[in-house]
Write a protein that holds these residues in place. Structure first.
Motif, PDB file in Angstrom:
ATOM      1  N   VAL A  91       0.875  -1.175   0.000  1.00 30.80           N
ATOM      2  CA  VAL A  91       0.000   0.000   0.000  1.00 30.80           C
ATOM      3  C   VAL A  91       0.912   1.224   0.000  1.00 30.80           C
ATOM      4  CG1 VAL A  91      -1.801   1.261   1.220  1.00 30.80           C
ATOM      5  CG2 VAL A  91      -1.765  -1.254   1.277  1.00 30.80           C
ATOM      6  N   ALA A  92       0.830   2.021  -1.071  1.00 23.16           N
ATOM      7  CA  ALA A  92       1.765   3.133  -1.229  1.00 23.16           C
ATOM      8  C   ALA A  92       1.036   4.412  -1.629  1.00 23.16           C
ATOM      9  CB  ALA A  92       2.818   2.785  -2.273  1.00 23.16           C
ATOM     10  N   THR A  93       1.692   5.528  -1.365  1.00 20.77           N
ATOM     11  CA  THR A  93       1.176   6.841  -1.748  1.00 20.77           C
ATOM     12  C   THR A  93       2.078   7.424  -2.817  1.00 20.77           C
ATOM     13  OG1 THR A  93       0.321   7.198   0.485  1.00 20.77           O
ATOM     14  CG2 THR A  93       0.570   9.154  -0.926  1.00 20.77           C
ATOM     15  N   TYR A  94       1.467   7.880  -3.907  1.00 23.69           N
ATOM     16  CA  TYR A  94       2.252   8.461  -4.999  1.00 23.69           C
ATOM     17  C   TYR A  94       2.549   9.920  -4.672  1.00 23.69           C
ATOM     18  CZ  TYR A  94       3.697   9.764  -9.706  1.00 23.69           C
ATOM     19  OH  TYR A  94       4.421  10.219 -10.782  1.00 23.69           O
ATOM     20  N   LEU A  95       3.820  10.298  -4.663  1.00 21.42           N
ATOM     21  CA  LEU A  95       4.238  11.649  -4.304  1.00 21.42           C
ATOM     22  C   LEU A  95       4.459  12.506  -5.552  1.00 21.42           C
ATOM     23  CD1 LEU A  95       6.820  10.722  -1.520  1.00 21.42           C
ATOM     24  CD2 LEU A  95       4.384  11.291  -1.258  1.00 21.42           C
ATOM     25  N   PRO A  96       4.360  13.829  -5.411  1.00 19.89           N
ATOM     26  CA  PRO A  96       4.589  14.731  -6.549  1.00 19.89           C
ATOM     27  C   PRO A  96       5.977  14.586  -7.159  1.00 19.89           C
ATOM     28  CG  PRO A  96       3.557  15.904  -4.742  1.00 19.89           C
ATOM     29  CD  PRO A  96       3.932  14.558  -4.211  1.00 19.89           C
ATOM     30  N   THR A  97       6.914  14.093  -6.387  1.00 20.90           N
ATOM     31  CA  THR A  97       8.286  13.909  -6.885  1.00 20.90           C
ATOM     32  C   THR A  97       8.411  12.704  -7.808  1.00 20.90           C
ATOM     33  OG1 THR A  97       8.804  12.570  -4.940  1.00 20.90           O
ATOM     34  CG2 THR A  97       9.237  14.938  -4.802  1.00 20.90           C
TER      35      THR A  97
END
Length: 316
Positions: free
Chosen positions: A213-219
């Motif tokens: 389970v991951a969160t996509y970051l703007p970077t």
């Protein structure tokens, strides 16, 4: 006085019916075990034959049928969707010629689907079979099934008859997961190593899939929030992957179909324009030729008139 004498025991006591003058009929049941009947052996033999037929002959027959249907389906797709107009026209002309040769023309109405025409060419005069196969193939067409995927489509949906009856249904979650499991396992996007304190090692999960389970970051980075070691979660994730991949395939197929339709429309427009231009050029050429001929005729007439006028005698 007590009589202590005992009567001798009677072995196999019986009633003498003849002495009593009583008519009777005695039926003795047959207690001998019956030998296995020939009919029972025949049924077992038939059962064995049926099992053999289902597992070998019927399976082979269905495979052959599906192969023929696949080729008929491919013929239709090329006739309708090939990028080359000449190829499409060639297939259509071949079908029309075959229908004429076999005398099938009167079998079709003005609204008969071309898929039915193709199936008729292949499977002949059996109207019910042609109808069943055509309905199944049109359902595959409606679901945008490719020619190479047709056999899998029929098998997963219970065969031609089940598809004909409207029995098509979405693949189960397990089936969708199984179809892409090997593909996903072979694709390595990146390698991530976690802190042993945060994610403890578990030998039972070696070489097995887990869900991150991951969160996509703007970077462009992924921040891992949790590791789910659960077969059900993995299966659900794989099924979702399959669904998204198929959706993308349908979008790409639709885009190609749209592009082909636009190219065909453009080609028709260009041909129409070329025909119109050619006709205009021909018409202009005809007009020029006609005008030239008129000019020549007029010049000839004038020349003759002048000559004759000069030849007239003069009167005093």
């Amino acid at each position: 006085m007590t009589n202590t004498s005992l009567a001798a025991p009677v072995t196999n006591p019986s009633i003498n019916l003849a002495a009593l003058n009583v008519p009777a009929t005695v039926v003795v049941s047959n207690t001998t075990p019956a030998a296995p009947s020939i009919a029972s052996g025949e049924l077992k033999s038939l059962e064995t034959a049926r099992i053999s037929w289902e597992t070998t002959e019927l399976a082979a027959s269905n495979n052959r049928l599906y192969s023929i249907l696949q080729q008929a389906y491919s013929f239709y797709l090329v006739m309708k969707q090939d990028s080359s107009k000449n190829v499409r026209k060639e297939k259509l002309a071949a079908m029309e010629a075959f229908i004429e040769e076999r005398g099938y023309r009167n079998s079709f109405g003005s609204t008969t689907h071309d898929m039915t025409r193709v199936v008729k060419c292949v499977f002949g005069v059996d109207r019910r079979r042609v109808s069943a196969y055509s309905i199944a193939l049109r359902e595959a067409l409606r679901q945008e099934v490719g020619a190479t995927d047709l056999i899998v489509f029929l098998e997963q949906n219970g065969g031609v008859e089940q598809v004909r009856m409207g029995g098509t249904k979405p693949l189960s979650l397990t089936k969708r997961a199984d179809l892409v499991k090997a593909e996903v396992c072979e694709a390595v996007i990146s390698t991530v190593k976690f802190d042993a304190l945060a994610v403890k090692a578990n030998a039972d999960w070696n070489d097995k899939q887990v869900v991150l389970v991951a969160t996509y970051l703007p970077t462009g980075e992924f921040e891992i929030n949790a590791v789910v070691k659960h077969e059900g979660a993995v299966k659900t994730a794989l099924a979702a992957y399959y669904t998204l991949a198929k959706a993308k395939e349908r979008e790409e197929a639709a885009a190609l179909k749209k592009a082909a339709a636009e190219a065909e429309a453009k080609e028709k427009a260009e041909v129409k324009t070329e025909d119109k231009t050619a006709k205009q050029i021909a018409k202009t050429a005809e007009e020029i030729t006609a005008n030239e001929q008129l000019a020549i005729a007029a010049a000839s007439f004038d020349a003759v008139f002048v000559t004759e006028a000069k030849a007239e005698p003069e009167f005093a």
